[in-house]
Enzyme design. Sequence first.
Site, PDB file in Angstrom:
ATOM      1  N   ARG A  70      48.869  -5.551 118.068  1.00  0.00           N
ATOM      2  CA  ARG A  70      48.116  -6.466 118.813  1.00  0.00           C
ATOM      3  C   ARG A  70      47.143  -7.190 118.114  1.00  0.00           C
ATOM      4  O   ARG A  70      46.716  -8.353 118.481  1.00  0.00           O
ATOM      5  CB  ARG A  70      47.511  -5.379 119.914  1.00  0.00           C
ATOM      6  CG  ARG A  70      48.804  -5.076 120.912  1.00  0.00           C
ATOM      7  CD  ARG A  70      48.328  -4.264 122.141  1.00  0.00           C
ATOM      8  NE  ARG A  70      47.769  -2.978 121.673  1.00  0.00           N
ATOM      9  CZ  ARG A  70      48.680  -2.106 121.114  1.00  0.00           C
ATOM     10  NH1 ARG A  70      49.828  -1.844 121.216  1.00  0.00           N
ATOM     11  NH2 ARG A  70      47.953  -0.774 121.017  1.00  0.00           N
ATOM     12  N   GLU A 107      46.065  11.090 115.889  1.00  0.00           N
ATOM     13  CA  GLU A 107      45.959  12.321 116.683  1.00  0.00           C
ATOM     14  C   GLU A 107      46.683  13.231 115.961  1.00  0.00           C
ATOM     15  O   GLU A 107      46.270  14.487 115.925  1.00  0.00           O
ATOM     16  CB  GLU A 107      46.172  12.009 118.072  1.00  0.00           C
ATOM     17  CG  GLU A 107      45.244  12.980 118.905  1.00  0.00           C
ATOM     18  CD  GLU A 107      45.768  12.341 120.251  1.00  0.00           C
ATOM     19  OE1 GLU A 107      46.206  11.149 120.668  1.00  0.00           O
ATOM     20  OE2 GLU A 107      45.293  13.348 121.384  1.00  0.00           O
TER      21      GLU A 107
END
Length: 181
Positions: A70, A107
């Site tokens: 993005r 993560e």
Amino acid sequence: MNPAGPAGDELAERLMRLVRDVPDFPLPGVLFKDIMPLLADGPTLAAVVDHIVGAHRAADFHVVAGIEARGFLLAGPIAYAAGCGVVAIRKAGKLPGRVLSTSYQLEYGEGVLELQRAALAPGQRVLLVDDVLATGGTMAAALALIASAGAVVAGVAVLIELIDLAGRERLPMDVAALLSV
Ligand code: AMP
């Protein structure tokens, strides 16, 4: 911190309206900030781009670097408005030729970002952009890549900073966020 002054407040309000919160995407427990409705709104996209260019004009940047994916959608119009070019910081294996690589913590597991070796000249001043600053791992990796190319980060801009994740504390320089939530 949101951008200073009434114009900045008005822009932050528009962001709050046009960025969609998507719970449990792409993984359970993640509140995803979907900037697509904002990008689809022409006047808001223009206001965001103009704001970022204006806020960094004094930083005298020569090129805009966008982080996959993005970040690319922001880097192009920002570069066009500023009259400079763009470079892409991509996930591993997407860029042809000789690349600089850096790995960073996700993560779960590890991510790798790459930059073409010839993309930046030593000393070139770069405005680095992405949509969201979360834990800061992605941005830290992008900063490391730019440094290893010998270029200089003139500024870092994101649309949204997720304050609770304290990403900015991991970074060696200030980040300009249009909206801090
Ligand atoms: P981080 O490395 O944790 O700062 O994550 C930042 C990168 O992951 C950016 O490139 C974002 O596009 C994406 N990202 C992380 N968390 C979110 C979120 N909650 N909503 C949208 N994008 C996110």
